[in-house]
Design a protein around this motif. Structure first.
Motif, mmCIF file in Angstrom:
data_model
loop_
_atom_site.group_PDB
_atom_site.id
_atom_site.type_symbol
_atom_site.label_atom_id
_atom_site.label_comp_id
_atom_site.label_asym_id
_atom_site.label_seq_id
_atom_site.Cartn_x
_atom_site.Cartn_y
_atom_site.Cartn_z
ATOM 1 N N SER A 428 45.344 82.262 53.671
ATOM 2 C CA SER A 428 44.869 82.966 54.859
ATOM 3 C C SER A 428 46.037 83.580 55.629
ATOM 4 O O SER A 428 46.849 82.849 56.212
ATOM 5 N N PRO A 429 46.155 84.910 55.687
ATOM 6 C CA PRO A 429 47.212 85.528 56.492
ATOM 7 C C PRO A 429 47.095 85.173 57.970
ATOM 8 O O PRO A 429 48.106 85.016 58.658
ATOM 9 N N ARG A 430 45.866 85.045 58.471
ATOM 10 C CA ARG A 430 45.690 84.712 59.877
ATOM 11 C C ARG A 430 46.183 83.309 60.183
ATOM 12 O O ARG A 430 46.804 83.065 61.229
ATOM 13 N N ALA A 431 45.905 82.369 59.288
ATOM 14 C CA ALA A 431 46.374 80.996 59.506
ATOM 15 C C ALA A 431 47.901 80.948 59.509
ATOM 16 O O ALA A 431 48.512 80.245 60.329
ATOM 17 N N LEU A 463 49.155 92.015 52.085
ATOM 18 C CA LEU A 463 50.078 92.979 52.677
ATOM 19 C C LEU A 463 50.523 92.559 54.069
ATOM 20 O O LEU A 463 51.715 92.662 54.407
ATOM 21 N N SER A 464 49.593 92.103 54.897
ATOM 22 C CA SER A 464 49.963 91.739 56.266
ATOM 23 C C SER A 464 50.973 90.607 56.289
ATOM 24 O O SER A 464 51.828 90.538 57.188
ATOM 25 N N GLY A 501 44.536 93.776 58.607
ATOM 26 C CA GLY A 501 45.596 93.169 59.406
ATOM 27 C C GLY A 501 46.879 93.961 59.462
ATOM 28 O O GLY A 501 47.696 93.770 60.360
ATOM 29 N N ALA A 502 47.084 94.885 58.506
ATOM 30 C CA ALA A 502 48.348 95.626 58.450
ATOM 31 C C ALA A 502 48.568 96.507 59.683
ATOM 32 O O ALA A 502 49.682 96.524 60.229
ATOM 33 N N PRO A 503 47.574 97.272 60.164
ATOM 34 C CA PRO A 503 47.834 98.109 61.349
ATOM 35 C C PRO A 503 48.285 97.301 62.560
ATOM 36 O O PRO A 503 49.180 97.730 63.295
#
Length: 640
Positions: A428-431, A463-464, A501-503
């Motif tokens: 999870s990129p957010r985690a 990517l993020s 999430g990249a932007p």
């Protein structure tokens, strides 16, 4: 020998008193989590609370939310209630959520009591059944994900109105037996008003008529005084359910099977959701402490049934359960109710709409059916085993209470929770970003770097995460790693299936560069990343993300002193995502650089060409558009 009236009165109210005490205990447990963090979906709506300085700003806040097609104004109104608490008293937001959750639990108990009164009359056992179901539903740790995430009050508030509508619908059914006309009016008012209020809190409230139909179709067979009105109600609920299904089919067709910005398509979503529904049940009734968290975007998808035979079994099992519920509803009405209620409550969020695959809060209403079935079947245990069954159920409640206490305690410790969730929420990129931010706030920058490097290894296609690793190394002053992650992000931008999430991360990179905290990257490099992403096909990002990339490019052009290019990027952002507030900001820039004729053309042909259907939004837009035209006249008069 006559029973003592005082004893009867006490025995009647004892279960409700016990439920009240139990809910008070649950509030105490939830208080442990009031010191918890805010999460990604919280920040945008809560940050706008600081702009409220009067009733007009408050009204605009209530009616300008973009989370759903109806705007969720009632939920936004409750956030206005907490406006004075922002940002210094975050626990007050959680306390409001907890109170709504406990009110939902009272209504769950009240609904079961009403159902049993209709089915069996005034029997003492029905009170204990109602209270037991209310306690079981309230204590399930899966509801933490609704209660201790601030914006998920939209879910619990919508549930409140759904349950209120159903309660008064059942009261209307009871009244129908003695006062048919009054009972019919109450039923209609309960469904119409309940649906309206619930949908204005969150769109899932539109399912109230479907849920009311499920209840009457299964649990309330033969209890009405007028079979004709029962047939009419079922036909109306059936027609409404058909409209919902047709709307979903249209949504699926309109999407073309593609969800921009998601890493799954319609087929993969439909293959995955049946298995997820079983996961929800397993996590609800056999919970783990680190099971519940806000970060599920990394949930694995099912690409094909050949690769995931369990997903095929799950789909077949739900189809079998659905068919059995219709054919066996007379002999097993409670089981049929549990299945149909659970599936109906998931009809919008777990079907063809391109939402994320997994979210625990989707079960807030859905778990009422399984909870009722579990307690009801425990009550059907033969008399000689009844005490054992009651003892086992009581022990289960105690166990769930202990687990809930551990879960809320963890949620109330942001850094410890972030560490556990990073391990639990694989890929999870957010985690990872959340844990890195917690470490940065704690002054542990080296730990934040380590987290992002671990994340990139675990999820090389995210990517993020590559961009986050690039940013953190730039802030740390590591030129070699900064350039390495820049190159990996650049290559990944050319082939990634989703830019989710990249932007936002690229915007954060620009923030740090402008603040002098990231000096190892150039604006030309960051612009190159944006250009690569914007050249990709449209389905790797949604319109809002594409617009955000152009906003970032506008910032880069502004830093370079190129006003013409900056305005061009704003125009591209508006073309990708026609945001009215952005257009209002663009208007004076167009006037200054291109003249009155171009400003009027933009005003007439784009910004103010049409008005929203929403009454307040139409009023607001008309007012702002009139103000912009008036500003042209003022400027012309000043030049004269």
């Amino acid at each position: 020998m006559k029973a003592n009236p005082c004893y009867l009165r006490r025995s009647r109210w004892l279960p409700w008193a016990l439920l009240t005490v139990f809910l008070g205990l649950l509030f105490t447990l939830y208080r442990q989590g009031f010191s918890g963090a805010l999460y990604y979906d919280d920040l945008r709506p809560l940050a706008a609370l600081s702009q409220i300085d009067g009733w007009e700003r408050a009204l605009h806040y209530v009616f300008s939310e973009i989370s759903g097609p109806l705007g969720r104004p009632l939920s936004m109104l409750t956030l206005v209630w907490n406006a004075s608490d922002w940002p210094r008293n975050i626990p007050a937001f959680f306390a409001f959520n907890a109170v709504v959750h406990l009110l939902d639990a009272l209504l769950v108990a009240g609904i079961v009591w009403r159902i049993e009164r209709l089915r069996q009359g005034k029997v003492a056992a029905s009170v204990w059944l109602a209270v037991s179901v209310g306690m079981l539903w309230a204590v399930l740790p899966i509801h933490v994900s609704t209660t201790l995430i601030v914006v998920q009050r939209m879910t619990s508030l919508s549930a409140l109105f759904v349950l209120l509508g159903l309660y008064f619908f059942l009261l209307g059914l009871e009244m129908e037996q003695t006062r048919p006309r009054a009972g019919g009016y109450l039923q209609g008012a309960a469904i119409v008003m309940g649906t309206l209020l619930a949908a204005l809190s969150k769109e899932n409230g539109l399912l109230l008529p479907v849920l009311a139909g499920v209840t009457e179709y299964t649990l309330l067979q033969g209890v009405t005084a007028n079979p004709g009105t029962r047939r009419l109600r079922l036909r109306l609920c059936g027609a409404y359910s058909l409209l919902i299904l047709l709307a979903l089919l249209w949504q699926a067709w309109a999407s073309g099977g593609v969800f921009p910005g998601r890493n799954f398509d319609l087929k993969e979503r439909l293959l995955t959701e049946p298995q997820i529904l079983f996961e929800y049940l397993a996590h609800a009734f056999a919970p783990g402490i680190a099971t519940f968290h806000p970060f599920h975007e990394g949930h694995p998808k099912v690409v094909s049934w050949q690769e995931s035979p369990l997903a095929l079994l799950a789909a077949l099992a739900w189809l079998l359960a659905l068919g059995a519920s219709g054919s066996l509803r007379r002999r097993h009405p409670v089981l049929a109710f549990a299945v149909l209620w659970f599936l109906a409550a998931h009809l919008l969020e777990s079907s063809v709409i391109g939402l994320e695959l997994y979210f625990e809060h989707r079960n807030h209403v859905a778990l009422f059916g399984p909870c009722l079935a579990l307690v009801w079947y425990i009550r059907q245990v033969p008399e000689k085993y009844r005490r054992l069954a009651i003892g086992g159920f009581s022990a289960y409640l105690v166990l769930l209470t202990l687990v809930l206490g551990q879960v809320t305690s963890l949620w109330g410790k942001p850094l410890e929770a972030a560490e556990d969730w990073f391990l639990a929420a694989h890929k999870s990129p957010r985690a990872a970003e959340h844990l890195a931010n917690q470490y940065l706030e704690a002054g542990k920058g080296a730990y934040a770097l380590e987290v992002m490097e671990m994340q990139v290894k675990d999820c090389p296609e995210c990517l993020s995460s590559h961009l986050q690793a690039m940013l953190l190394n730039c802030m740390a002053g590591d030129a070699e790693k900064t350039q390495r992650y820049y190159e990996s992000a650049r290559l990944l931008s050319q082939q990634v299936a989703s830019s989710a999430g990249a932007p936002a991360v690229l915007s954060a990179v620009l923030d740090r560069m402008e603040g002098g905290q990231c000096k190892l990257l150039s604006h030309a490099q960051i612009e190159a990343l944006h250009r690569v992403l914007l050249e990709r096909e449209a389905n790797i990002m949604n319109a809002r993300e594409r617009g955000a990339l152009h906003i970032n490019l506008q910032r880069i052009a502004h830093q370079a002193g190129d006003a013409s290019r900056a305005l061009a990027e704003l125009e591209k952002s508006y073309a990708a995502n026609p945001d009215f507030e952005l257009g209002v900001q663009m208007f004076p820039l167009i006037l200054a650089s291109q003249g009155r004729a171009q400003a009027e053309a933009f005003h007439r042909n784009k910004l103010c060409r049409s008005m929203p259907l929403h009454p307040y939004r139409a009023y607001y837009r008309h007012k702002v558009c009139a103000g912009l035209l008036a500003s042209l006249d003022v400027e012309a008069a000043a030049h004269d």
